[in-house]
Design a protein around this motif. Sequence first.
Motif, PDB file in Angstrom:
ATOM      1  N   ASN A 142       9.152   1.026   4.399  1.00  0.00           N
ATOM      2  CA  ASN A 142       8.257   1.591   3.387  1.00  0.00           C
ATOM      3  C   ASN A 142       8.979   2.490   2.384  1.00  0.00           C
ATOM      4  O   ASN A 142       8.339   3.132   1.563  1.00  0.00           O
ATOM      5  CB  ASN A 142       7.132   2.377   4.055  1.00  0.00           C
TER       6      ASN A 142
ATOM      7  N   VAL B 147       0.439   5.525   4.634  1.00  0.00           N
ATOM      8  CA  VAL B 147       1.155   4.519   5.428  1.00  0.00           C
ATOM      9  C   VAL B 147       2.144   5.234   6.344  1.00  0.00           C
ATOM     10  O   VAL B 147       2.411   6.421   6.178  1.00  0.00           O
ATOM     11  CB  VAL B 147       1.909   3.493   4.541  1.00  0.00           C
TER      12      VAL B 147
ATOM     13  N   SER C 234      -5.044   6.057  11.363  1.00  0.00           N
ATOM     14  CA  SER C 234      -5.820   7.195  11.874  1.00  0.00           C
ATOM     15  C   SER C 234      -6.282   8.088  10.727  1.00  0.00           C
ATOM     16  O   SER C 234      -7.459   8.448  10.625  1.00  0.00           O
ATOM     17  CB  SER C 234      -4.975   8.040  12.828  1.00  0.00           C
ATOM     18  N   ILE C 235      -5.334   8.481   9.872  1.00  0.00           N
ATOM     19  CA  ILE C 235      -5.677   9.417   8.800  1.00  0.00           C
ATOM     20  C   ILE C 235      -6.495   8.722   7.719  1.00  0.00           C
ATOM     21  O   ILE C 235      -7.568   9.201   7.313  1.00  0.00           O
ATOM     22  CB  ILE C 235      -4.400  10.053   8.199  1.00  0.00           C
TER      23      ILE C 235
ATOM     24  N   ASP D 286      -4.424  -2.144   3.517  1.00  0.00           N
ATOM     25  CA  ASP D 286      -3.561  -1.992   4.693  1.00  0.00           C
ATOM     26  C   ASP D 286      -2.918  -3.340   4.970  1.00  0.00           C
ATOM     27  O   ASP D 286      -3.541  -4.382   4.767  1.00  0.00           O
ATOM     28  CB  ASP D 286      -4.379  -1.546   5.917  1.00  0.00           C
TER      29      ASP D 286
ATOM     30  N   ASP E 203       3.178  16.622  -0.300  1.00  0.00           N
ATOM     31  CA  ASP E 203       3.385  17.486   0.877  1.00  0.00           C
ATOM     32  C   ASP E 203       4.690  17.146   1.593  1.00  0.00           C
ATOM     33  O   ASP E 203       5.165  17.904   2.424  1.00  0.00           O
ATOM     34  CB  ASP E 203       2.203  17.274   1.844  1.00  0.00           C
TER      35      ASP E 203
END
Length: 631
Positions: free
Chosen positions: A439, A433, A383-384, A403, A486
């Motif tokens: 991950n 991701v 989405s992002i 991806d 962030d």
Amino acid sequence: MTPIKKNFVIDFDSTFTKVEAFDVLADISLKDHPEKETIQKQISDITNQGMDGSLSLRDSIEKRIKLLEPTKKHLAQLVTHLQNLVSDSFSRNKEFFATHSDNIFIVSNGFREFIEPVVTSFGIKRENVFANEFIFDENGKVIDFDKTNPLSANHGKSEQLKRLNLPGDVYVIGDGYTDYEIKHSGLANKFYAFTENIERESVLAKADHITPSLDEFLYLNKLNTAISYPKNRINVLLLENVHPVAIELMKAEGFTVETYPAGLDEDELCEKIKNVSVLGIRSKTQVTAKVLEHANRLMAIGAFCIGTNQIDLKAATKKGVAVFNAPFSNTRSVVELAIAEMIMLIRNIPDKSNKMHQGKWDKSAKGSFEVRGKKLGIIGYGSIGSQLSVLAENLGMKVLYYDKEEKLALGNAEKCKTLKELLHASDIITLHVDGNERNTNFIGQAEFEQMKDGVIFLNLSRGHIVDVKALRENILNGKVAGCAVDVFPYEPISNDEEFVSELRGLRNTILTPHIGGSTLEAQENIGNFVPGKMMDYINTGSTSNSVNFPNLTLPILENAHRLIHIHNNVPGILAKINHILAANGINIVGQYLKTNEHIGYVITDINKEYHKEVIKELRAIEHTIKFRVLY
Ligand code: NAI
């Protein structure tokens, strides 16, 4: 022994209906009056004087009639309005009124002319309605009222009850002090303060029970038939300052909502969760297996954010707890911050700004670039990532993406076959991701080594995805020329806790406290989206958009009971459910089944009253995780 008869004395204004009838009457009779507002103000002053005792009930009625000048025509319109303004919980419990019509009494200081047509359509008996009565002239205009009626005087409800002299127990339900007075005079066993439409502090303090809806009253007295469980008994706990719109939505649904500004640690949450049916969190609160062990009433968890790795999804699924999130609500906010940060970093703004604060004027173009024409490497084209791709192209950037899934390239973006290919080619690298455990340390020393010298690196996804130590080394050795982070492997649980990180104090490094998605717009989007999904689940059993439950979108249920059965995904459960229903002569009107790796979710709509025994049998089916009945 014959059971003691129970009588139910019910108030009309703001209890049976949502409104005060005189207010609605004012809207009707003053509709075209040039001084409508002034008169309405006078009426509300008179009502208040009546409430604080400075005006007798009789005087107050008299004055209001004079100001309103109602006619039979107005009253007919009023009835139509009131019929549409019956309190929701009264409307959905019509059966109660029909079944107990001998013992239900409407006792009101309002007027029979508008009360009777409304309540008798619910099966309440005409002779059980006690209210004031208007006196009309030959043109149908109200000119007076029957002043011999006890209900036209102060303490009239108590007087009326005295005259009625009801045998058996008397339960009074109402929103006003005059309803409590009946109990105070020793004429009722219990007074239930009804708060669905209005809450009056002085009344709440006097109540034996506060009943936010008729459902609660019926439940307390074992009289409920319409719904399985009163909504006010569903406790919702909302942590981490979720948007007020979510609180409003959940309250409007009738749930009991508790809010808490910060997150809770594991022990605190283990304690708090015991009575909670719906939990709302953001990204800080860890819903661990241990927390879930204590969550015996929990039906749903709403993550008011995108990621759900703060929740032990496996444990939640095993426990039959549906988890919902807001996958798209803050996408745009994260994308805007990423764009802003890459521009700031490629111009070295964090360092320049810091120097200015120290009084240093360092005007130079050295090491400053435009983003136009640069290669942006997006890792994770969900989405992002994909929305960022569109905006970045609009800024004139060349977008590459990687991806693990096959994703459609938007605009002129180019797919990289391998991560290595992207790392080699990109001037700016940004991570989007998901926060999957697999991950963890996805970007470490080996990956940094493959990046261009002087790369700009952004992580606005999840903290554990980057090896922070390796990132620090590569900022210090100059490989990474600018960096924005962030999200962190450990994030403070509240604003009072110090933020500790190896990244503090590094050059050209923007550190932000996990606010990528934190805009008021996003919060409002999330605040609307997540409660909607959870309420759908509670009210209809729909699991659309659930992160851990098989997704089922169900039709709204009419004239049927819905049985919701969650079980471990083993063969044969559906057959067992149907066998029990058939053996009990229950007809199935609709059935839906979906499974995932761990659980099976079966919805069965039946058109017959169910017996408690059937429920027991269904619950006893081996491998049942949770079972509930709707309506
Ligand atoms: P998404 O699930 O739509 O997209 C993630 C994409 O990453 C998917 O296309 C997936 O196939 C891909 N992916 C996952 N692992 C991969 C791997 N090892 N290699 C290559 N591709 C991989 O998620 P969305 O909504 O785009 O969010 C992305 C991240 O942003 C999430 O980690 C989310 O938690 C985080 N986030 C952070 C916010 C903040 O405040 N900083 C706010 C919102 C989301």
